[in-house]
Design a protein around this motif. Structure first.
Motif, PDB file in Angstrom:
ATOM      1  N   ARG A 235       0.825  -1.213   0.000  1.00 15.82           N
ATOM      2  CA  ARG A 235       0.000   0.000   0.000  1.00 15.82           C
ATOM      3  C   ARG A 235       0.858   1.261   0.000  1.00 15.82           C
ATOM      4  NH1 ARG A 235      -5.307   1.233   1.622  1.00 15.82           N
ATOM      5  NH2 ARG A 235      -5.551   3.407   2.293  1.00 15.82           N
ATOM      6  N   ARG A 236       1.884   1.292   0.848  1.00 17.01           N
ATOM      7  CA  ARG A 236       2.710   2.490   0.955  1.00 17.01           C
ATOM      8  C   ARG A 236       3.414   2.797  -0.360  1.00 17.01           C
ATOM      9  NH1 ARG A 236       7.789   2.547   4.979  1.00 17.01           N
ATOM     10  NH2 ARG A 236       8.555   1.147   3.336  1.00 17.01           N
ATOM     11  N   PHE A 239       0.978   4.102  -3.059  1.00 20.13           N
ATOM     12  CA  PHE A 239       0.588   5.495  -2.852  1.00 20.13           C
ATOM     13  C   PHE A 239       1.746   6.436  -3.187  1.00 20.13           C
ATOM     14  CE2 PHE A 239      -3.183   3.833  -1.136  1.00 20.13           C
ATOM     15  CZ  PHE A 239      -4.093   4.865  -0.948  1.00 20.13           C
ATOM     16  N   GLU A 240       2.983   6.018  -2.895  1.00 19.95           N
ATOM     17  CA  GLU A 240       4.130   6.842  -3.282  1.00 19.95           C
ATOM     18  C   GLU A 240       4.189   6.999  -4.801  1.00 19.95           C
ATOM     19  OE1 GLU A 240       7.457   4.810  -1.664  1.00 19.95           O
ATOM     20  OE2 GLU A 240       7.215   5.623   0.366  1.00 19.95           O
ATOM     21  N   GLY A 242       1.702   6.592  -6.829  1.00 18.62           N
ATOM     22  CA  GLY A 242       0.509   7.326  -7.228  1.00 18.62           C
ATOM     23  C   GLY A 242       0.707   8.836  -7.121  1.00 18.62           C
ATOM     24  N   GLU A 243       1.347   9.265  -6.056  1.00 20.15           N
ATOM     25  CA  GLU A 243       1.621  10.706  -5.893  1.00 20.15           C
ATOM     26  C   GLU A 243       2.525  11.211  -7.008  1.00 20.15           C
ATOM     27  OE1 GLU A 243       0.339  12.767  -3.865  1.00 20.15           O
ATOM     28  OE2 GLU A 243      -0.580  11.535  -2.309  1.00 20.15           O
ATOM     29  N   ILE A 302      -3.738  -3.172  -1.564  1.00 14.62           N
ATOM     30  CA  ILE A 302      -3.967  -2.100  -0.587  1.00 14.62           C
ATOM     31  C   ILE A 302      -4.832  -2.547   0.577  1.00 14.62           C
ATOM     32  CG2 ILE A 302      -3.626  -0.290  -2.292  1.00 14.62           C
ATOM     33  CD1 ILE A 302      -6.651  -0.019  -2.491  1.00 14.62           C
ATOM     34  N   SER A 362      -5.169  11.438  -3.393  1.00 12.49           N
ATOM     35  CA  SER A 362      -6.159  10.835  -2.498  1.00 12.49           C
ATOM     36  C   SER A 362      -7.581  11.047  -3.025  1.00 12.49           C
ATOM     37  CB  SER A 362      -6.027  11.408  -1.089  1.00 12.49           C
ATOM     38  OG  SER A 362      -6.163  12.818  -1.101  1.00 12.49           O
ATOM     39  N   MET A 365      -8.255   8.154  -5.310  1.00 12.23           N
ATOM     40  CA  MET A 365      -8.488   6.920  -4.562  1.00 12.23           C
ATOM     41  C   MET A 365      -9.869   6.918  -3.919  1.00 12.23           C
ATOM     42  SD  MET A 365      -5.929   4.942  -5.022  1.00 12.23           S
ATOM     43  CE  MET A 365      -6.453   3.701  -3.833  1.00 12.23           C
TER      44      MET A 365
END
Length: 397
Positions: A235-236, A239-240, A242-243, A302, A362, A365
């Motif tokens: 998940r982490r 998201f990294e 994704g940013e 996730i 976010s 998501m």
């Protein structure tokens, strides 16, 4: 200072044993495939040291037998370097290759000595075989190795350079007059070859440890960034990424789509078939997704049975098509797996594509989660996309 070949052989013996012992002791700290690689490398150094020890002390003790023995053991030890490189890449290893190479060289040397080829042709044969093995190792490290770094290039170039040195030695062997087998050859080419082999042993050992350290760091990075069950991003890390993709798409006006996938009625699958079967389903879904997406896309786990997929350079229509293809592929490909436990394996997918209204990753998501819940409430095994805003991100002309 002009050292005799016997003395250089003794030094190589000591260094070979010392390097082998040091590496085999240190190998216990590493993961299995790296540990196997380091141990193969250290065993090769033990064999190489033994070969030079036999070669340096063969005077008066059946040299016609000790010469093939020394050369066979030496080539087997050198071939262990190839085996160790394969171990380090976690590639298939043929454990009998070093023994086969050593036996072939040893028997060939024996035939040359007894049939009448003489020491000169033994020198030619062994030099050619050594060059061939060194070039194979160089090819494996410089061409086939994934994620090469500076130590890999140094090791590969070192092997290629030593291969050239042994080809020069082979040429010298062709021009050499017959010599007694009792003692080692002691001409300039032989001394230079042995000195460079000594240097290569030291530099090669240092670089190989650095290669193993690089692989270990890569393994740690993989453990930190991936899910242990499926091999997908955790998940982490997702998201990294994704940013990063969100900022890139916003800055350059590119398309970006996010999908969130959830296995339908997964709790009942666990309750009915057990958690080990549930883990098989999760892995199978991840494998199916990996087979459908592009290399530049990113799949992450996730949640327990929930995955997210980043689709750079993908708009809403292409995102819907991929989502529907994923849904259908999971339904078809996992039908047989579900039949084993009398369950049906399907998934629901929610998606959203980037628009001007999105200010954070976010937001994507959250909206893809909303679309996923719509798909669940509509009866599952469906694809839903979050309603698009009126002003999509402009594409460059």
């Amino acid at each position: 200072m002009d050292f005799e070949t016997t003395f250089i052989a003794q030094v190589i013996t000591v260094i070979g044993f010392a390097v082998g012992l040091s590496i085999v002791v240190a190998s216990g700290r590493y993961p299995r495939h790296i540990r196997g690689s380091l141990r193969a490398y250290s065993y090769g150094k033990f064999l190489l040291g033994s070969a030079f020890l036999i070669a340096g002390y063969r005077g008066g003790q059946a040299p016609e037998l000790l010469i093939p023995l020394a050369n066979g053991i030496g080539l087997a030890g050198l071939s262990m370097n190839y085996t160790s490189v394969r171990h380090l890449q976690n590639r298939p290893v043929w454990p009998f290759v070093p023994a086969a190479v050593g036996a072939a060289v040893g028997l060939s040397c024996l035939l040359l000595l007894f049939v009448g080829g003489g020491i000169g042709w033994v020198r030619v044969l062994v030099s050619f075989a050594t060059s061939a093995v060194l070039l194979v190792i160089a090819f494996e490290v410089l061409v086939r190795y994934q994620g090469r770094g500076i130590p890999h290039y140094v090791t590969g170039l070192l092997c290629a350079s030593l291969a050239v040195v042994y080809l020069v030695r082979m040429s010298a062997g062709m021009a050499q007059e017959d010599a007694p087998a009792t003692y080692m050859l002691d001409d300039r080419v032989e001394r230079a070859t042995f000195l460079l082999s000594l240097l290569g042993t030291v530099i090669g050992a240092i670089n190989y440890v650095l290669m193993a350290s690089d692989e270990f760091n890569r393994e740690l990075s993989k453990l930190a960034h991936t899910d242990g069950l499926t091999g997908a991003l955790n998940r982490r890390r997702l998201f990294e990424m994704g940013e990063v993709e969100f900022r890139r798409a916003r800055r350059y006006g590119r398309e970006l789509t996010v999908l969130v996938l959830d296995i339908d009625r997964f709790k009942s699958i666990n309750d009915h078939a057990g958690h080990p079967f549930g883990d098989r389903v999760i892995r199978a879904v991840a494998d199916c997704c990996t087979g459908q997406i592009r290399h530049e896309d990113a799949l992450g786990r996730i949640g327990g049975e929930e995955f997210a997929i980043l689709l750079p350079e993908t708009g809403a229509e292409a995102g819907r098509m991929l989502a529907e293809r994923l849904r259908g592929a999971i339904e078809r490909q996992l039908a047989q797996l579900g039949a084993e436990a009398g369950v049906t394996v399907t998934c629901s997918i929610g998606g959203v594509s980037l628009t001007r209204e999105h200010s954070e990753f976010s937001d994507l998501m959250a909206q893809s989660d909303t679309a996923l819940y719509d798909a669940k409430h509509a009866g599952r095994n469906q694809v839903r996309f979050f309603p698009e805003a009126a002003h999509p991100v402009p594409m460059p002309a």
